[in-house]
Design a protein around this motif. Sequence first.
Motif, short mmCIF file in Angstrom:
data_model
loop_
_atom_site.label_atom_id
_atom_site.label_comp_id
_atom_site.label_asym_id
_atom_site.label_seq_id
_atom_site.Cartn_x
_atom_site.Cartn_y
_atom_site.Cartn_z
N ASP A 81 34.99 18.91 -93.08
CA ASP A 81 35.05 20.20 -93.78
C ASP A 81 33.89 20.26 -94.76
N THR A 86 35.26 17.07 -97.27
CA THR A 86 36.25 16.10 -96.83
C THR A 86 36.00 15.69 -95.38
N HIS A 88 38.08 13.98 -92.05
CA HIS A 88 39.44 13.75 -91.53
C HIS A 88 39.40 12.72 -90.40
N THR A 93 44.49 10.47 -92.15
CA THR A 93 43.99 10.30 -93.52
C THR A 93 42.78 11.20 -93.76
N THR A 94 42.56 11.51 -95.05
CA THR A 94 41.44 12.36 -95.46
C THR A 94 40.64 11.66 -96.56
#
Length: 416
Positions: A81, A86, A88, A93-94
């Motif tokens: 993103d 971020t 992924h 999990t991020t």
Amino acid sequence: MSKNVIIIGGGFAGISTAQKLASTDVDITIIDKTNHHLFQPLLYQVAAAALSPGDIAMPIRAIFSKQKNVEVVLGKVTGIDNEKSTVHLENGTTHSFDYLVLAPGAQYNYFGNEDWKKHAPGLKSISDALDIRERILFSLEKAEQIDDPEKRKPYLTYVIIGGGPTGVEMAGSIAEIAKRSMMQDFRNIKPDETKIYLIEAMDGILNAFEDPLSKKGQKTLEDMGVEVLLETPVKDIKKNGVEVEGRFIETPNIVWGAGVIASPLIKELEVETDRIGRAIVKPDLSIKGHSNIFVAGDAAHVKDESGDPLPGLAPVALQQGKFLGNLIKDDLKNKVRKEFEYVDKGTMATIGRAKAVADIRGFKFSGFFAWLLWGLIHIFFLIGFRNRFRVFAEWVWHYLTFKRGVRLIAKKDEDS
């Protein structure tokens, strides 16, 4: 507060970026699908049973065991993103970042014929190399048990598709295996029964090299018993062979090295790409609209002084990684960003024992000296003293005895 730097990919670009940030107050997270850094230029030697996987690979955690600001995550990135900064992972999990270095490498391009992959593996990972190695060894064992020379012919036939450095190096290695180093251990098959084909759709091999090196490389292969088929596009690949214009070459031993395409992860950035999927980046290797997201290595489209894209070679990735490490350090000090400039230190390709071609800043070499230079440079860039010593020892042993060190078959049957 420390900045978070996420590096996707533990290849040359990713590793060198992290190493450059060793003395900085940043938190680095390296994410990779495998737990090791792979020295890909020598991967073909694992496939050719000259080296073990451990000789050319090292756990990423071991590389950074003393660099306390590095965390290593084994996982597959499924989304990025840009706006929220971020990353992924497949496990749900991020991870958040202040800087993102995307260096996921490339994969082989089958030009829309994905069903060819299972019959003609490429050479991008250790598992690929082991698959090819076991195919070669299994075919020799199979041929040894067949009394009829005509029926065993397919098992002693090898097809390498693609006349770039990987294809040439693989063809040369197979020629040494099939015609010299292993044949003394077999009783029923003879070196002159083997057939090795290098298939190239263009009008020459080693197109990254200027003449006369390209032609010297072809002549060296031919002298080693490799039949080079130029201007010969592949029509179809099946389990039992390769179809080209006007003929079908029957063999289960097929290796693909005819072109690459960037990692599909680049699509997650939603940026402009070139025809093979590489992200078109700005002069500082960042993507348009996001000065904190960078792409490096095989996944980045960067032009040289002549306006041509830089090749997907280890030296390019290493220099880009070091550049990004320094750029992030300068960013933290609010310094003006520099533009990436690639310093071309030369191009090399090995063809076989004491046979290679090299173009070092306009000086062209071939034969033993080029091979020696190639070997010394590759040993120098291997990570870890143990790896360098083992590879050097294996090469000396092979040079003196013509024997291949790693000739194990782990498969239980032909289809496993």
